[in-house]
Design a protein around this motif. Sequence first.
Motif, PDB file in Angstrom:
ATOM      1  N   LEU A 169       0.843  -1.187   0.000  1.00 53.40           N
ATOM      2  CA  LEU A 169       0.000   0.000   0.000  1.00 53.40           C
ATOM      3  C   LEU A 169       0.881   1.241   0.000  1.00 53.40           C
ATOM      4  CD1 LEU A 169      -2.674  -0.983   2.684  1.00 53.40           C
ATOM      5  CD2 LEU A 169      -2.601  -1.542   0.244  1.00 53.40           C
ATOM      6  N   SER A 170       0.376   2.276  -0.660  1.00 55.20           N
ATOM      7  CA  SER A 170       1.076   3.552  -0.691  1.00 55.20           C
ATOM      8  C   SER A 170       0.126   4.648  -0.232  1.00 55.20           C
ATOM      9  CB  SER A 170       1.571   3.867  -2.104  1.00 55.20           C
ATOM     10  OG  SER A 170       2.452   2.890  -2.581  1.00 55.20           O
ATOM     11  N   CYS A 171       0.679   5.663   0.352  1.00 56.21           N
ATOM     12  CA  CYS A 171      -0.117   6.812   0.776  1.00 56.21           C
ATOM     13  C   CYS A 171       0.734   8.051   0.544  1.00 56.21           C
ATOM     14  CB  CYS A 171      -0.498   6.686   2.238  1.00 56.21           C
ATOM     15  SG  CYS A 171      -1.377   8.108   2.905  1.00 56.21           S
ATOM     16  N   THR A 172       0.293   8.877  -0.382  1.00 55.97           N
ATOM     17  CA  THR A 172       1.030  10.080  -0.736  1.00 55.97           C
ATOM     18  C   THR A 172       0.363  11.299  -0.128  1.00 55.97           C
ATOM     19  OG1 THR A 172       1.777   9.082  -2.797  1.00 55.97           O
ATOM     20  CG2 THR A 172       1.900  11.479  -2.639  1.00 55.97           C
ATOM     21  N   ALA A 173       1.180  12.135   0.480  1.00 60.88           N
ATOM     22  CA  ALA A 173       0.687  13.320   1.167  1.00 60.88           C
ATOM     23  C   ALA A 173       1.003  14.579   0.375  1.00 60.88           C
ATOM     24  CB  ALA A 173       1.323  13.414   2.545  1.00 60.88           C
ATOM     25  N   SER A 174       0.084  15.495   0.429  1.00 59.39           N
ATOM     26  CA  SER A 174       0.339  16.811  -0.158  1.00 59.39           C
ATOM     27  C   SER A 174       1.053  17.667   0.877  1.00 59.39           C
ATOM     28  CB  SER A 174      -0.975  17.468  -0.565  1.00 59.39           C
ATOM     29  OG  SER A 174      -1.770  17.704   0.594  1.00 59.39           O
ATOM     30  N   GLY A 175       1.562  18.808   0.463  1.00 63.36           N
ATOM     31  CA  GLY A 175       2.167  19.723   1.426  1.00 63.36           C
ATOM     32  C   GLY A 175       3.654  19.530   1.577  1.00 63.36           C
ATOM     33  N   MET A 181       7.267  16.435   9.334  1.00 60.52           N
ATOM     34  CA  MET A 181       6.788  16.771  10.670  1.00 60.52           C
ATOM     35  C   MET A 181       5.698  15.807  11.153  1.00 60.52           C
ATOM     36  SD  MET A 181       6.456  20.894  10.262  1.00 60.52           S
ATOM     37  CE  MET A 181       5.618  21.002  11.844  1.00 60.52           C
ATOM     38  N   TYR A 182       5.201  14.975  10.254  1.00 65.17           N
ATOM     39  CA  TYR A 182       4.068  14.123  10.581  1.00 65.17           C
ATOM     40  C   TYR A 182       4.503  12.701  10.931  1.00 65.17           C
ATOM     41  CZ  TYR A 182       0.953  17.680   8.702  1.00 65.17           C
ATOM     42  OH  TYR A 182       0.267  18.840   8.487  1.00 65.17           O
ATOM     43  N   ALA A 183       3.930  12.195  11.987  1.00 65.05           N
ATOM     44  CA  ALA A 183       3.935  10.751  12.178  1.00 65.05           C
ATOM     45  C   ALA A 183       2.859  10.192  11.260  1.00 65.05           C
ATOM     46  CB  ALA A 183       3.620  10.399  13.621  1.00 65.05           C
ATOM     47  N   MET A 184       3.144   9.061  10.653  1.00 66.27           N
ATOM     48  CA  MET A 184       2.209   8.443   9.719  1.00 66.27           C
ATOM     49  C   MET A 184       1.784   7.087  10.247  1.00 66.27           C
ATOM     50  SD  MET A 184       1.971  10.728   7.380  1.00 66.27           S
ATOM     51  CE  MET A 184       1.043   9.795   6.163  1.00 66.27           C
ATOM     52  N   GLY A 185       0.505   6.828  10.104  1.00 68.00           N
ATOM     53  CA  GLY A 185      -0.014   5.562  10.590  1.00 68.00           C
ATOM     54  C   GLY A 185      -0.890   4.879   9.569  1.00 68.00           C
ATOM     55  N   TRP A 186      -1.000   3.576   9.728  1.00 63.94           N
ATOM     56  CA  TRP A 186      -1.961   2.772   8.968  1.00 63.94           C
ATOM     57  C   TRP A 186      -2.928   2.136   9.965  1.00 63.94           C
ATOM     58  CZ3 TRP A 186      -2.580   2.683   3.786  1.00 63.94           C
ATOM     59  CH2 TRP A 186      -1.527   3.108   2.971  1.00 63.94           C
ATOM     60  N   TYR A 236      -8.110  -0.401   4.479  1.00 64.60           N
ATOM     61  CA  TYR A 236      -6.918   0.150   5.107  1.00 64.60           C
ATOM     62  C   TYR A 236      -6.875   1.658   4.887  1.00 64.60           C
ATOM     63  CZ  TYR A 236      -5.050  -4.463   6.075  1.00 64.60           C
ATOM     64  OH  TYR A 236      -4.851  -5.733   6.581  1.00 64.60           O
ATOM     65  N   TYR A 237      -6.603   2.366   5.966  1.00 70.21           N
ATOM     66  CA  TYR A 237      -6.552   3.813   5.935  1.00 70.21           C
ATOM     67  C   TYR A 237      -5.170   4.290   6.359  1.00 70.21           C
ATOM     68  CZ  TYR A 237     -11.683   3.554   6.040  1.00 70.21           C
ATOM     69  OH  TYR A 237     -12.988   3.288   5.764  1.00 70.21           O
ATOM     70  N   CYS A 238      -4.663   5.276   5.655  1.00 70.39           N
ATOM     71  CA  CYS A 238      -3.467   5.957   6.141  1.00 70.39           C
ATOM     72  C   CYS A 238      -3.893   7.238   6.844  1.00 70.39           C
ATOM     73  CB  CYS A 238      -2.484   6.252   5.014  1.00 70.39           C
ATOM     74  SG  CYS A 238      -3.082   7.365   3.740  1.00 70.39           S
ATOM     75  N   ALA A 239      -3.068   7.660   7.773  1.00 69.94           N
ATOM     76  CA  ALA A 239      -3.391   8.835   8.572  1.00 69.94           C
ATOM     77  C   ALA A 239      -2.116   9.568   8.947  1.00 69.94           C
ATOM     78  CB  ALA A 239      -4.154   8.420   9.825  1.00 69.94           C
ATOM     79  N   ALA A 240      -2.268  10.862   9.169  1.00 68.06           N
ATOM     80  CA  ALA A 240      -1.121  11.701   9.522  1.00 68.06           C
ATOM     81  C   ALA A 240      -1.397  12.445  10.817  1.00 68.06           C
ATOM     82  CB  ALA A 240      -0.834  12.700   8.394  1.00 68.06           C
ATOM     83  N   CYS A 241      -0.365  12.512  11.643  1.00 64.14           N
ATOM     84  CA  CYS A 241      -0.489  13.193  12.926  1.00 64.14           C
ATOM     85  C   CYS A 241       0.701  14.131  13.099  1.00 64.14           C
ATOM     86  CB  CYS A 241      -0.529  12.171  14.050  1.00 64.14           C
ATOM     87  SG  CYS A 241      -0.733  12.904  15.660  1.00 64.14           S
ATOM     88  N   PRO A 242       0.439  15.427  13.132  1.00 64.34           N
ATOM     89  CA  PRO A 242       1.543  16.372  13.298  1.00 64.34           C
ATOM     90  C   PRO A 242       2.046  16.384  14.728  1.00 64.34           C
ATOM     91  CG  PRO A 242      -0.530  17.558  13.201  1.00 64.34           C
ATOM     92  CD  PRO A 242      -0.847  16.105  12.970  1.00 64.34           C
ATOM     93  N   ASN A 243       3.325  16.218  14.880  1.00 60.56           N
ATOM     94  CA  ASN A 243       3.961  16.334  16.197  1.00 60.56           C
ATOM     95  C   ASN A 243       3.364  15.400  17.238  1.00 60.56           C
ATOM     96  OD1 ASN A 243       5.652  18.495  15.268  1.00 60.56           O
ATOM     97  ND2 ASN A 243       3.870  19.820  15.401  1.00 60.56           N
ATOM     98  N   ASN A 283      -6.324  10.350  17.554  1.00 60.81           N
ATOM     99  CA  ASN A 283      -5.235  11.321  17.621  1.00 60.81           C
ATOM    100  C   ASN A 283      -4.741  11.768  16.260  1.00 60.81           C
ATOM    101  OD1 ASN A 283      -5.120  11.278  20.511  1.00 60.81           O
ATOM    102  ND2 ASN A 283      -4.093   9.296  20.363  1.00 60.81           N
ATOM    103  N   TYR A 284      -5.301  11.205  15.208  1.00 65.16           N
ATOM    104  CA  TYR A 284      -4.871  11.544  13.856  1.00 65.16           C
ATOM    105  C   TYR A 284      -5.904  12.471  13.212  1.00 65.16           C
ATOM    106  CZ  TYR A 284      -1.419   7.745  13.998  1.00 65.16           C
ATOM    107  OH  TYR A 284      -0.350   6.925  14.298  1.00 65.16           O
TER     108      TYR A 284
END
Length: 123
Positions: A19-25, A30-35, A91-98, A109-110
């Motif tokens: 699986l791939s998850c591409t983020a913009s920005g 700075m982000y922790a990334m989760g699945w 399956y979901y990807c998620a981003a959590c700043p700091n 928390n995401y």
Amino acid sequence: VQLQASGGGLVQAGGSLRLSCTASGRTFTMYAMGWFRQAPGKGRVFVAAVRRTNTWYADAVKGRFTISRDNAKTTVFLQMNNLKLEDTAVYYCAACPNCIVSSLFSDVNYPHWGQGTQVTVSS
């Protein structure tokens, strides 16, 4: 940040998917990334996370799944090997700043989520 997940599909038990998850920005590092994943009729559960160079896994996937990130491509990957029937889920990807480490394991928390990608494992 916007997240776009891809790579799901139908695979036989014992097979592999990535699986791939591409983020913009421009602040990806700075982000922790989760699945996370959600099986039919069940809640969304933690699968894996990466924060800087550190990784964490749910016991159910430890030794079979590998999370990694390519900061230059602002992409996080989930390599899934030896897939089992019980890995079937969205399956979901998620981003959590700091995010601090203790926050990585709960979806609440995401603040940023991708759209989800279906993984179906058949016998």
